[in-house]
Design a protein around this motif. Sequence first.
Motif, mmCIF file in Angstrom:
data_model
loop_
_atom_site.group_PDB
_atom_site.id
_atom_site.type_symbol
_atom_site.label_atom_id
_atom_site.label_comp_id
_atom_site.label_asym_id
_atom_site.label_seq_id
_atom_site.Cartn_x
_atom_site.Cartn_y
_atom_site.Cartn_z
ATOM 1 N N SER A 7 49.157 8.599 9.006
ATOM 2 C CA SER A 7 49.964 7.712 8.179
ATOM 3 C C SER A 7 49.655 6.273 8.581
ATOM 4 C CB SER A 7 51.461 7.997 8.344
ATOM 5 O OG SER A 7 51.856 7.811 9.689
ATOM 6 N N GLY A 8 50.080 5.338 7.739
ATOM 7 C CA GLY A 8 49.953 3.927 8.079
ATOM 8 C C GLY A 8 48.864 3.167 7.358
ATOM 9 N N GLY A 9 48.080 3.849 6.538
ATOM 10 C CA GLY A 9 47.050 3.136 5.788
ATOM 11 C C GLY A 9 47.649 2.283 4.684
ATOM 12 N N GLY A 10 46.780 1.493 4.054
ATOM 13 C CA GLY A 10 47.241 0.653 2.957
ATOM 14 C C GLY A 10 46.276 -0.462 2.670
ATOM 15 N N LEU A 11 46.765 -1.411 1.891
ATOM 16 C CA LEU A 11 45.979 -2.585 1.496
ATOM 17 C C LEU A 11 46.397 -3.768 2.356
ATOM 18 C CD1 LEU A 11 44.084 -4.130 -0.456
ATOM 19 C CD2 LEU A 11 46.070 -4.424 -1.963
ATOM 20 N N VAL A 12 45.414 -4.452 2.930
ATOM 21 C CA VAL A 12 45.700 -5.606 3.780
ATOM 22 C C VAL A 12 44.648 -6.676 3.524
ATOM 23 C CG1 VAL A 12 44.375 -4.660 5.726
ATOM 24 C CG2 VAL A 12 46.201 -6.310 6.159
ATOM 25 N N GLN A 13 45.024 -7.921 3.685
ATOM 26 C CA GLN A 13 44.089 -9.024 3.500
ATOM 27 C C GLN A 13 43.183 -9.169 4.720
ATOM 28 O OE1 GLN A 13 46.379 -12.537 2.588
ATOM 29 N NE2 GLN A 13 46.562 -11.981 0.435
ATOM 30 N N PRO A 14 42.010 -9.725 4.528
ATOM 31 C CA PRO A 14 41.135 -9.996 5.682
ATOM 32 C C PRO A 14 41.871 -10.812 6.738
ATOM 33 C CG PRO A 14 39.926 -10.305 3.654
ATOM 34 C CD PRO A 14 41.362 -10.085 3.246
ATOM 35 N N GLY A 15 41.673 -10.415 7.993
ATOM 36 C CA GLY A 15 42.366 -11.061 9.092
ATOM 37 C C GLY A 15 43.696 -10.430 9.447
ATOM 38 N N GLY A 16 44.148 -9.522 8.605
ATOM 39 C CA GLY A 16 45.430 -8.874 8.828
ATOM 40 C C GLY A 16 45.358 -7.708 9.789
ATOM 41 N N ASP A 72 51.215 8.321 22.475
ATOM 42 C CA ASP A 72 52.575 8.504 22.983
ATOM 43 C C ASP A 72 52.711 9.991 23.274
ATOM 44 O OD1 ASP A 72 55.339 8.983 23.265
ATOM 45 O OD2 ASP A 72 55.820 7.222 22.080
ATOM 46 N N ASN A 73 52.660 10.346 24.528
ATOM 47 C CA ASN A 73 52.648 11.759 24.900
ATOM 48 C C ASN A 73 53.931 12.468 24.485
ATOM 49 O OD1 ASN A 73 50.192 11.218 26.102
ATOM 50 N ND2 ASN A 73 51.104 10.851 28.109
ATOM 51 N N ALA A 74 55.045 11.785 24.598
ATOM 52 C CA ALA A 74 56.334 12.392 24.263
ATOM 53 C C ALA A 74 56.452 12.688 22.769
ATOM 54 C CB ALA A 74 57.467 11.477 24.702
ATOM 55 N N LYS A 75 55.793 11.866 21.963
ATOM 56 C CA LYS A 75 55.852 12.040 20.506
ATOM 57 C C LYS A 75 54.646 12.804 19.965
ATOM 58 C CE LYS A 75 58.574 7.866 19.618
ATOM 59 N NZ LYS A 75 58.632 6.574 18.881
ATOM 60 N N ASN A 76 53.728 13.183 20.849
ATOM 61 C CA ASN A 76 52.504 13.873 20.407
ATOM 62 C C ASN A 76 51.828 13.103 19.278
ATOM 63 O OD1 ASN A 76 52.692 16.038 22.246
ATOM 64 N ND2 ASN A 76 54.178 17.048 20.910
ATOM 65 N N THR A 77 51.697 11.820 19.475
ATOM 66 C CA THR A 77 51.168 10.938 18.443
ATOM 67 C C THR A 77 50.094 10.034 19.035
ATOM 68 O OG1 THR A 77 53.260 10.969 17.242
ATOM 69 C CG2 THR A 77 51.736 9.184 16.723
ATOM 70 N N VAL A 78 49.040 9.847 18.272
ATOM 71 C CA VAL A 78 47.958 8.936 18.634
ATOM 72 C C VAL A 78 47.955 7.792 17.622
ATOM 73 C CG1 VAL A 78 45.469 8.696 18.968
ATOM 74 C CG2 VAL A 78 46.622 10.801 19.645
ATOM 75 N N TYR A 79 47.705 6.599 18.115
ATOM 76 C CA TYR A 79 47.751 5.410 17.259
ATOM 77 C C TYR A 79 46.395 4.705 17.257
ATOM 78 C CZ TYR A 79 52.755 6.068 18.018
ATOM 79 O OH TYR A 79 54.014 6.596 18.094
ATOM 80 N N LEU A 80 46.173 3.959 16.196
ATOM 81 C CA LEU A 80 45.034 3.051 16.126
ATOM 82 C C LEU A 80 45.562 1.709 15.628
ATOM 83 C CD1 LEU A 80 41.938 2.792 16.530
ATOM 84 C CD2 LEU A 80 41.727 3.138 14.056
ATOM 85 N N GLN A 81 45.663 0.752 16.533
ATOM 86 C CA GLN A 81 46.063 -0.596 16.168
ATOM 87 C C GLN A 81 44.824 -1.361 15.743
ATOM 88 O OE1 GLN A 81 49.206 -2.077 16.069
ATOM 89 N NE2 GLN A 81 48.093 -3.766 15.096
ATOM 90 N N MET A 82 44.842 -1.860 14.519
ATOM 91 C CA MET A 82 43.688 -2.553 13.965
ATOM 92 C C MET A 82 44.064 -3.994 13.673
ATOM 93 S SD MET A 82 42.238 0.416 11.407
ATOM 94 C CE MET A 82 43.627 0.305 10.289
ATOM 95 N N ASN A 83 43.427 -4.923 14.351
ATOM 96 C CA ASN A 83 43.668 -6.352 14.162
ATOM 97 C C ASN A 83 42.409 -7.029 13.618
ATOM 98 O OD1 ASN A 83 46.247 -6.001 15.329
ATOM 99 N ND2 ASN A 83 45.436 -6.391 17.371
ATOM 100 N N SER A 84 42.592 -8.223 13.109
ATOM 101 C CA SER A 84 41.466 -9.015 12.580
ATOM 102 C C SER A 84 40.609 -8.178 11.633
ATOM 103 C CB SER A 84 40.611 -9.551 13.737
ATOM 104 O OG SER A 84 41.377 -10.344 14.612
#
Length: 115
Positions: A7-16, A72-84
Motif C-alpha cells: 500500500s502507499g502508492g500514488g501520484l506525486v510531483q517531482p521532488g516529493g 517494523d517487526n511487531a507489525k510484520n511490515t516492511v517500508y520503503l521511504q522514497m524521497n526526492s
Amino acid sequence: QVQLVESGGGLVQPGGSLRLSCAVSRSIFSMNAMGWYRQAPGKQRELVATITIGGSRNYADSVKGRFTISRDNAKNTVYLQMNSLKPEDTAVYYCHGARVERDYWGQGTQVTVSS
C-alpha cells in the motif's frame, strides 16, 4: 500460505515523497530477506532495496541516498521511504519475500512521479 500486501502508492510531483508499506501475513523473521522491486512500462523488473533477517540493507545505485528500507517487526511490515522522487522512479513497486524453499511477491502498487 504467505501473503504480501503493498500500500502507499500514488501520484506525486517531482521532488516529493511517498512511503510504501508491505504487510506480511506471518512473521517477517520467517523470511531470509525482504525487499522492494519495481517495473516500469517496457522494462524488466529491477531490484530497488533489500533488508536481510540480520538487518543488512542493500540499495540500487539509482536510489541510494533517496530511498530507505526499514521494517517494523511487531507489525510484520516492511517500508520503503522514497524521497526526492524523480519521473524515472515511475513504476509498479512490488514487495518481495525470500525463503529457502521459494519466493513470495505482492500484487504491486503504482507509483507515478509527474508534474
